[in-house]
Design an enzyme around this catalytic site. Structure first.
Site, PDB file in Angstrom:
ATOM      1  N   ASP A  38      -0.357  -7.293   5.394  1.00  0.00           N
ATOM      2  CA  ASP A  38       0.468  -6.966   4.215  1.00  0.00           C
ATOM      3  C   ASP A  38       1.332  -8.105   3.650  1.00  0.00           C
ATOM      4  O   ASP A  38       1.950  -8.848   4.420  1.00  0.00           O
ATOM      5  CB  ASP A  38       1.492  -5.875   4.571  1.00  0.00           C
ATOM      6  CG  ASP A  38       0.918  -4.735   5.346  1.00  0.00           C
ATOM      7  OD1 ASP A  38      -0.281  -4.733   5.602  1.00  0.00           O
ATOM      8  OD2 ASP A  38       1.701  -3.848   5.716  1.00  0.00           O
ATOM      9  N   GLU A  63       2.367   4.451   4.120  1.00  0.00           N
ATOM     10  CA  GLU A  63       2.887   3.145   4.521  1.00  0.00           C
ATOM     11  C   GLU A  63       3.345   2.393   3.276  1.00  0.00           C
ATOM     12  O   GLU A  63       2.911   2.676   2.160  1.00  0.00           O
ATOM     13  CB  GLU A  63       1.793   2.325   5.231  1.00  0.00           C
ATOM     14  CG  GLU A  63       1.250   2.984   6.493  1.00  0.00           C
ATOM     15  CD  GLU A  63       0.222   2.129   7.248  1.00  0.00           C
ATOM     16  OE1 GLU A  63       0.351   2.016   8.482  1.00  0.00           O
ATOM     17  OE2 GLU A  63      -0.699   1.580   6.622  1.00  0.00           O
TER      18      GLU A  63
HETATM   19  C1  FRU Z   1       0.153  -1.561   6.684  1.00  0.00           C
HETATM   20  C2  FRU Z   1       0.856  -1.642   8.020  1.00  0.00           C
HETATM   21  C3  FRU Z   1       2.325  -1.325   7.886  1.00  0.00           C
HETATM   22  C4  FRU Z   1       2.915  -2.016   9.065  1.00  0.00           C
HETATM   23  C5  FRU Z   1       2.062  -3.249   9.173  1.00  0.00           C
HETATM   24  C6  FRU Z   1       1.847  -3.727  10.570  1.00  0.00           C
HETATM   25  O1  FRU Z   1      -1.029  -2.293   6.648  1.00  0.00           O
HETATM   26  O2  FRU Z   1       0.238  -0.747   8.940  1.00  0.00           O
HETATM   27  O3  FRU Z   1       2.615   0.052   7.842  1.00  0.00           O
HETATM   28  O4  FRU Z   1       4.262  -2.327   8.887  1.00  0.00           O
HETATM   29  O5  FRU Z   1       0.827  -2.940   8.584  1.00  0.00           O
HETATM   30  O6  FRU Z   1       1.185  -4.951  10.585  1.00  0.00           O
END
Ligand code: FRU
Length: 538
Positions: free
Chosen positions: A68, A250
């Site tokens: 992300d 998320e």
């Molecule tokens: C989204 C996610 C978020 C989390 C991160 C962990 O892709 O699952 O919810 O903070 O990636 O790497």
């Protein structure tokens, strides 16, 4: 409750093991014979941006694993891009915040890792703000603090069979994001007993002069308020029965935006979800409504599902805090949790989408978000081909007059919607990799078909024909596309449809045909630009 993070990511990893072993075996026996004759290992080490599949005008980390985008903030002439980063491997692991900056959102400078895991856990996704009024007190005279708000993901109890614990923490920087100090009293939001409780995104709510934080709490959004970024009060929740719920929510993002660029202000909530995307896996839904400083209320019936991008490879996208000229600038992670950890890149994994500006426009079905490619991409334009008003029959070669073809193209095509049939762009190379992007008149939908577009054996979820239904009727069809060495982005009908898809051809695309199965196709205008690589100067 299952452990979403370790379950989803762990299962991908487990599935990959046989593939890794097979790949290593193949490498030793074939001495990289097939792929290595295209990728010179020596030049790859000297110039990591020449590797096969390496994006040439999208951000990617120099090496290792990225997911992300995080901490998107504009400050003193720089767009900061932090990102979920694991510096020890090309698969997901203990998360750090990698860091890069750009003055134009096109050319990027890599900076050292900004945040490392600590005793409170891995550093998961989050946001960053400019604390202009020094509400946090972190600023010293003359130095405005940047404050990062992120999730601490603590796995200490998992060995004993417990769930990971997620809390929210902050860190600040007084030197334009170059170094960060974690707040001594972290976490600033404790876990209320919800396993998936993460990805805080903070905005300044001017009417009440306070900070507002949204975070994803399993299947809904939770909203908090604070005067100083340190003390947070729970305000409300949204979404338990709204939109799509096929996966875990998320990476939310809440912001005000003017309808049609003037007048009425609406509030938009971006809410990523995994899985749940209409074409499978991870996707970005959004809601349009109102926010009064405490509660978000959806304007649409709860069952309405709105998606920002119909391609399979735009996830966890959020927007920049404080971008100039009130622009809502968005960037997403150009992958999908279904196969992100198995894609066939070698020294790094994943890239970001092109930055986009988001706009809220009136349509025949009510206000909708549109995505437009970042205008600065124009600076990469090189050689151009123009198609003037013409009637096309059968097949038309789009790149025939390009002297040299580097596999990087921007294509704009506008035509009168035929009565029926399909208009399809067939993109290929001399290795026989074929990617199709088209508009199906009878279905009133766009599609990207990457079934034959190159390597896809790494995941059953990868090859496919993916569609984007149009919710509107149009007389003129407008397709605007960006082709990089391993991705395609389609912005159709002035951004009403966006489709982002990655693909892995054995060599870059060198030929593009327009296939017309109902003649003639009345083309109004078209342009093709060959684009420069952002790494060519390095
Ligand atoms: C989204 C996610 C978020 C989390 C991160 C962990 O892709 O699952 O919810 O903070 O990636 O790497």
């Amino acid at each position: 409750m299952t452990d979403h993070i370790s379950k989803v990511k762990g299962s991908v990893q487990a599935k990959r093991l046989p593939a890794i072993i097979l790949f290593l075996l193949l490498c030793t026996t074939l001495h990289f014979s097939c792929r290595q004759d295209k990728v010179d290992t020596k030049s790859r080490v000297e110039n990591p941006y020449q590797e096969l599949y390496r994006p040439q005008f999208h951000f990617s980390p120099e090496e290792h694993w990225m997911n992300d985008p995080n901490g998107l903030v504009y400050f003193e002439g720089e767009y900061h891009l932090f990102y979920q980063y694991y510096p020890d491997s090309t698969v997901w692991g203990p998360m750090h915040w990698g860091h890069a900056v750009s003055e134009d959102l096109i050319n990027w400078t890599h900076l050292p890792i900004a945040l490392y895991p600590d005793s409170l856990g891995y550093i998961f996704s989050g946001s960053a703000v400019v604390d202009w009024n020094n509400t946090s007190g972190f600023g010293t005279e003359g130095q405005t603090p940047l404050v990062a708000i992120f999730t601490h993901h603590d796995t200490t109890g998992t060995a004993a069979g417990g769930d990971p614990v997620e809390t929210q923490s902050i860190a600040y920087s007084l030197d334009k994001g170059r170094s960060w100090t974690k707040y001594a009293d972290n976490p600033v939001i404790d876990n209320p007993g919800i396993k998936d409780f993460r990805d805080p995104n903070v905005i300044w709510y001017e009417p009440e002069e306070k900070w507002v934080l949204v975070l994803a709490a399993q299947d809904r959004l939770m909203i908090y308020g604070s005067p100083d970024l340190k003390e947070w009060t729970y305000l409300s929740e949204f979404g338990a029965n709204e939109g799509n719920h096929a996966g875990v929510w998320e990476c939310p993002d809440l912001f005000a935006i003017q309808l049609d660029g003037e007048g009425d202000e609406k509030w938009v909530l971006i809410q990523n979800i995994n899985p749940g995307h209409p074409n499978g896996g991870s996707g970005t839904q959004y809601f349009i409504g109102n926010f009064d400083g405490t509660t978000f209320v959806n304007d649409n019936p709860p069952e309405t599902e709105l998606w920002l991008d119909y391609g399979k490879d735009n996830y966890a996208g959020v927007t920049w805090f404080d971008a100039p000229n009130d622009q809502r600038v968005f960037i997403g992670w150009m992958s999908n949790w279904q196969y992100a950890q198995a894609v066939p890149t070698q020294s790094w994994r994943s890239a970001m989408t092109l930055p986009r500006t988001l706009h809220l426009v009136s349509t025949e079905v009510g206000p909708r978000m549109i995505s437009l490619p970042w205008s600065g991409v124009r600076r990469l334009r090189e050689e151009a081909v123009a198609i003037s008003r013409a009637d096309l029959n059968g097949q038309f070669e789009l790149l025939s007059s390009l002297a040299h073809r580097n596999g990087l193209y921007e294509i704009q095509l506008e035509f009168i919607k035929p009565d029926s049939g399909r208009v399809e762009l067939e993109m290929f190379n001399s290795m026989g990799d074929l990617l199709y992007i088209g508009y199906d008149v009878d279905q009133n939908e766009y599609y990207v078909d990457r079934i034959t577009a190159g390597e896809s054996s790494f995941s059953d979820d990868f090859a496919g024909r993916h569609i984007a239904p149009c919710y509107y009727d149009q007389e003129t069809v407008k397709m605007h596309m960006f082709v990089d060495h391993a991705s395609l982005e389609l912005f159709a009908d002035d951004g009403k449809i966006a489709m982002t898809e990655i693909f892995f051809p054995e060599e870059p695309i060198t030929d593009i045909l327009i296939n017309v199965d109902v003649a003639p196709l009345r083309v109004l205008r078209g342009r093709v630009f060959q684009l420069n690589s952002i790494w060519s100067g390095q």
